[in-house]
Write an enzyme that holds these catalytic residues in place. Structure first.
Site, short mmCIF file in Angstrom:
data_model
loop_
_atom_site.label_atom_id
_atom_site.label_comp_id
_atom_site.label_asym_id
_atom_site.label_seq_id
_atom_site.Cartn_x
_atom_site.Cartn_y
_atom_site.Cartn_z
N ARG A 14 44.94 13.87 -9.80
CA ARG A 14 45.25 12.54 -9.27
C ARG A 14 44.95 11.49 -10.31
O ARG A 14 43.91 11.54 -10.97
CB ARG A 14 44.41 12.28 -8.02
N SER A 106 48.47 10.90 -1.38
CA SER A 106 47.78 11.02 -0.09
C SER A 106 47.44 9.64 0.47
O SER A 106 48.32 8.84 0.74
CB SER A 106 46.54 11.90 -0.23
N HIS A 107 46.15 9.33 0.62
CA HIS A 107 45.72 8.06 1.22
C HIS A 107 45.27 7.05 0.16
O HIS A 107 44.75 6.00 0.50
CB HIS A 107 44.56 8.33 2.19
N LYS A 116 49.11 18.24 -5.36
CA LYS A 116 48.38 19.27 -4.60
C LYS A 116 49.11 20.58 -4.85
O LYS A 116 50.34 20.63 -4.76
CB LYS A 116 48.36 18.92 -3.11
N ASP A 240 47.89 10.30 7.85
CA ASP A 240 47.62 9.75 6.52
C ASP A 240 48.91 9.76 5.69
O ASP A 240 49.97 10.15 6.19
CB ASP A 240 46.48 10.50 5.84
N ASP A 242 50.36 11.54 3.43
CA ASP A 242 51.20 12.72 3.25
C ASP A 242 51.21 13.64 4.47
O ASP A 242 51.70 14.76 4.41
CB ASP A 242 50.79 13.49 1.99
N ASP A 244 48.99 15.35 6.19
CA ASP A 244 48.21 16.58 6.38
C ASP A 244 46.93 16.32 7.18
O ASP A 244 46.17 17.24 7.45
CB ASP A 244 47.92 17.29 5.05
N ARG A 245 46.70 15.03 7.58
CA ARG A 245 45.53 14.70 8.41
C ARG A 245 45.96 13.90 9.64
O ARG A 245 46.91 13.13 9.57
CB ARG A 245 44.51 13.89 7.60
N HIS A 327 41.40 17.15 8.13
CA HIS A 327 42.15 18.36 7.78
C HIS A 327 41.80 19.45 8.81
O HIS A 327 40.64 19.85 8.91
CB HIS A 327 41.77 18.86 6.38
#
Length: 471
Positions: A14, A106-107, A116, A240, A242, A244-245, A327
């Site tokens: 990142r 992501s966030h 990822k 979030d 992307d 995934d949460r 997650h």
């Protein structure tokens, strides 16, 4: 652009666009990751990207790198991170790709982006990510000429979930995607499951003009809370950047944090897998272990970090795992990767069978707790501080004494220090992503929290007299 060591994080890669990350760096990452694939006999990689403005150019660089080392690229286009994971679990055009890369920040703020990665069916982290950097420095790249193709994975992903998850009644829901990539899919998914859906900020916009796409922070849930109070929607789901949460809000505005969501999921999963292990991270409420035991399961506390939890799930064969960050990993009826959209579907399936879904959510065991507290440190200092505390804990154990945390019942050091008391717990762990010590406290009363915090404060000041405690 010069390769910066700072972009190689604990669980992913990142960086900041045009400062530490650009298409030339993305190409090097593609060459390195593709070469690592070739070493284990893999030649097909699925790639996707979220809605960030830098996504297309990073995708071009990454793809160029992968193709140049003889890896075929299946471009999924703009997708949620779980769809890339899904792509490594199914056959696409006759190919079984076991490796995948998602380009996502992501966030993080809009000027960030990253990668990822799944290598040969396993999420990579720690030393494996550092090995990618070392390979770039050494220029140890394979050679070849791969082919690129495109694939629309959403119809297959949608059909798989709708074929598995069945709601007992229609539920009216509000969905807030914070202009993250989940907005392109959430409404379609939940309508296909039979829900009535009101969408908030579901237009994918990499500038995030309304609020940040991170449901772990209460300020990002205020629009959803307001919606539920002013409409006849029954429950709110937030995702979030992307997807995934998952974040969950009840009709009255109560936020059901992931460790409490896990209670419902554990009970449901244990109904089909009696006696199974359920994994959760060190940040979770102590009520979760009690709840898992009562539901006939075996609680297993593990380190924080989505890649670490995923690896533990695979190692143990547990049907479910979850983190306080949001997650959640279902191996029961699913593939064992973290997926906010699928988690939302499973939650609605459970709640659709309840007489009063909000009463069910708000009735889950709760405790007085602090939010995540952060103690700023110098680079590398969090690990030094916690290692010193762990050494003193180990010394005390060998001598049969506990002078550090005298009123505690037990001390767990798998990830930082989690100290259990008769009436609560305190946690201090080094963040793997930023130079901070993360702290969290929970107890039966505010007085107990203050007593536990005072004990932690004394320990930290005893190690370093000028630390700035976050309480």
């Amino acid at each position: 652009m010069e390769l910066s060591a700072s972009i190689f994080k604990a669980y992913d890669i990142r960086g900041v666009i045009d400062k530490t990350l650009d298409p030339s760096i993305a190409k090097l990452i593609g060459q390195s990751f593709g070469s690592a694939m070739r070493e284990i006999g893999e030649t097909v990689c699925v790639v996707g990207r979220d809605g960030r403005l830098s996504g297309p150019t990073l995708m071009a660089g990454l793809t160029e790198g992968l193709l140049s080392v003889g890896v075929d690229v299946i471009d999924l286009g703009v997708v949620a991170t779980p769809m890339v994971y899904f792509g490594t679990n199914i056959k696409i055009n006759g190919h079984q790709a076991k490796s995948g890369i998602m380009i996502t920040g992501s966030h993080n703020p809009p000027d960030y982006n990253g990668f990822k990665m799944v290598l040969g069916s396993s999420a990579i982290y720690g030393e494996q990510i550092q090995a990618l950097r070392e390979r770039i420095i050494a220029k140890q790249f394979a050679t070849g000429s791969g082919k690129r193709s495109e694939y629309d994975i959403f119809p297959e992903y949608l059909a798989r979930i709708v074929g598995d998850v069945k709601l007992q009644r229609k539920i009216k829901i509000a969905v807030d995607c914070g202009n993250g990539v989940g907005g392109a899919f959430a409404g379609k998914l939940f309508r296909a499951l039979g829900c009535e859906v009101e969408e908030l900020f579901c237009e994918v916009d990499g500038t995030f003009p309304n609020h940040h796409p991170d449901p772990a922070h209460l300020e990002n849930l205020q629009d959803l809370i307001k919606n539920l109070k002013n409409t006849d929607n029954e429950i709110g789901l937030a995702f979030d950047g992307d997807a995934d949460r998952l974040g969950v809000v009840t009709k009255s505005g109560e936020v059901i944090f992931p460790d409490r969501q896990m209670m419902l999921f554990a009970k449901d999963v244990l109904g089909r897998n009696p006696g199974a292990q359920i994994i959760y991270d060190v940040k979770c409420t102590r009520n979760l272990a009690t709840y898992i035991k009562q539901a006939g399961g075996e609680p297993l506390m593990w380190k924080t970090g989505h890649s670490l939890v995923k690896a533990k799930l695979k190692e143990t064969g547990a049907p479910l795992a979850g983190e306080m960050s949001g997650h959640i990993f279902f191996k029961d009826r699913w593939y064992g990767f973290d997926d906010g959209l699928y988690t939302g579907a499973r939650l609605l399936e459970i709640l659709s069978g309840e007489k009063d879904l909000n009463a069910t959510l708000e009735g889950l065991p709760n405790a007085i707790c602090t939010p995540e507290l952060q103690m700023p440190c110098a680079e590398g200092e969090p690990f030094v501080l916690l290692d010193k505390i762990k050494e003193k804990v180990a010394e005390g154990k060998s001598l049969g004494t506990n002078t550090l945390f005298p009123s505690s019942e037990s001390i767990n050091t798998i990830d930082g220090v989690r100290v259990e008391y008769a009436d609560g717990f305190g946690l201090a762990r080094p963040s793997n992503t930023t130079p901070i010590v993360v702290m969290r406290f929970e107890a039966d009363s505010q007085t107990a929290i203050e007593r536990i915090q005072a004990e932690f404060k004394q320990v930290f000041l005893g190690i370093k007299s000028d630390v700035k405690m976050p309480f």
